[in-house]
Write an enzyme that holds these catalytic residues in place. Structure first.
Site, mmCIF file in Angstrom:
data_model
loop_
_atom_site.group_PDB
_atom_site.id
_atom_site.type_symbol
_atom_site.label_atom_id
_atom_site.label_comp_id
_atom_site.label_asym_id
_atom_site.label_seq_id
_atom_site.Cartn_x
_atom_site.Cartn_y
_atom_site.Cartn_z
ATOM 1 N N SER A 105 1.696 3.924 1.100
ATOM 2 C CA SER A 105 1.495 2.992 2.207
ATOM 3 C C SER A 105 1.924 1.573 1.863
ATOM 4 O O SER A 105 1.638 1.061 0.783
ATOM 5 C CB SER A 105 0.026 2.964 2.611
ATOM 6 O OG SER A 105 -0.293 4.064 3.406
ATOM 7 N N ASP A 132 0.934 -2.302 12.224
ATOM 8 C CA ASP A 132 0.476 -2.004 10.864
ATOM 9 C C ASP A 132 1.281 -2.816 9.853
ATOM 10 O O ASP A 132 2.166 -2.299 9.165
ATOM 11 C CB ASP A 132 0.622 -0.499 10.608
ATOM 12 C CG ASP A 132 -0.050 -0.052 9.320
ATOM 13 O OD1 ASP A 132 -0.850 -0.836 8.764
ATOM 14 O OD2 ASP A 132 0.233 1.081 8.875
ATOM 15 N N HIS A 184 -3.221 -1.504 7.260
ATOM 16 C CA HIS A 184 -4.304 -0.572 6.923
ATOM 17 C C HIS A 184 -4.629 -0.606 5.432
ATOM 18 O O HIS A 184 -5.706 -0.170 5.021
ATOM 19 C CB HIS A 184 -3.980 0.852 7.394
ATOM 20 C CG HIS A 184 -2.966 1.588 6.582
ATOM 21 N ND1 HIS A 184 -1.662 1.760 6.984
ATOM 22 C CD2 HIS A 184 -3.066 2.220 5.389
ATOM 23 C CE1 HIS A 184 -1.002 2.464 6.074
ATOM 24 N NE2 HIS A 184 -1.834 2.755 5.100
#
Length: 276
Positions: free
Chosen positions: A226, A130, A85
């Protein structure tokens, strides 16, 4: 701000959000990264120089006016591991290596979209698969720049439930702030079962290829973290990368989710040749 993923289930008690940090700014102006799906460690500890030599910072350009901040890990001389992402639809990435102060790396590289490999199974709604890779010019190792060790390829793996782990990144340090932090942060966390995690986010997002941690005492990953590494405290082997947390906030005690690397070791090897 743009949130990359919003996925609501009737049985879920929280909405899952990826932990990338977005910013909108003039192309030639350096400004702090705003809240978004990346983040920094909330209520964590400040890293010392060289404490996490495998930690990577990523400034990701999505368009002429849009960029995001994410973390990553160095897994080989030419390879950085991060979240899908973070890199999906990226035009280019500036890779920071050997940094403790976010914008003061030992080495930085600019790479374009052709050097990014996003897992083809990535789903922005459920945030499954992911994971992505970034190819960089060959880096020279030093006391501040080292690879992290990945798990060995094996037929079976521990679930890691109950294990002590360490997350690190430059994400938000609390829900009250709106920029990523300057100094690298880290936090001690404990792995929980996927069953317990799915009670919050649902089974569509908490699949077998996820690993979750509890967040007591307001200690958590947050927007800006992230793609950053999750390592076993005992061995410093990386077992996860930061994927998503709760929409409602990072300090409210909801679990945080990571991509489980043992599910992707063959995928990593197929592109990089790296295995243990």
């Amino acid at each position: 701000m743009k949130f990359l993923a919003v996925f609501v289930l009737a049985l879920a008690t929280a909405t899952a959000f990826d932990l990338r940090s977005n910013e909108i700014h003039h192309l030639d102006v350096e400004v702090p990264v705003l809240d978004g799906p990346d983040g920094r460690i909330t209520n964590g500890k400040t890293a010392t120089t060289g404490q996490f030599p495998y930690q990577v910072g990523l400034s990701i350009k999505k368009s002429a006016l849009s960029s995001a901040w994410c973390g990553g890990s160095l897994i080989g001389k030419n390879w950085v591991l991060t979240a899908a992402h973070c890199t999906i639809s990226a035009k280019s990435v500036t890779v920071y290596l050997g940094a403790t102060v976010r914008t003061s790396p030992e080495v930085s590289y600019n790479v374009d979209a052709s050097d990014i490999i996003v897992h083809t199974g990535y789903n922005s709604k459920t945030i499954v698969d992911d994971i992505s890779l970034i190819k960089i010019p060959s880096v020279t190792y030093s006391s501040k720049i080292q690879v992290v060790k990945l798990p060995s390829i094996a037929s079976t793996y521990s679930t890691y439930t109950g294990d002590n782990v360490i997350a690190s990144g430059w994400g938000r340090t609390s829900d009250a702030v709106t920029t990523v932090t300057t100094n690298l942060q880290w936090a001690d966390l404990v792995v929980i079962s996927n069953t317990k995690c799915a009670a919050t986010y649902g089974t569509a997002s908490v699949v077998a290829s996820k690993i979750c941690c509890s967040t007591p005492n307001k200690v958590s990953t947050c927007q800006g973290d992230s793609g950053g590494p999750l390592v076993l405290a005992s061995s410093k082997v990386q077992i996860g990368l930061t994927s998503f947390g709760a929409e409602k906030g990072c300090e409210l005690g909801y679990p945080v989710a990571f991509t489980r690397l043992t599910s992707y070791l063959n995928w990593i090897k197929s592109y990089t040749g790296i295995s243990y």
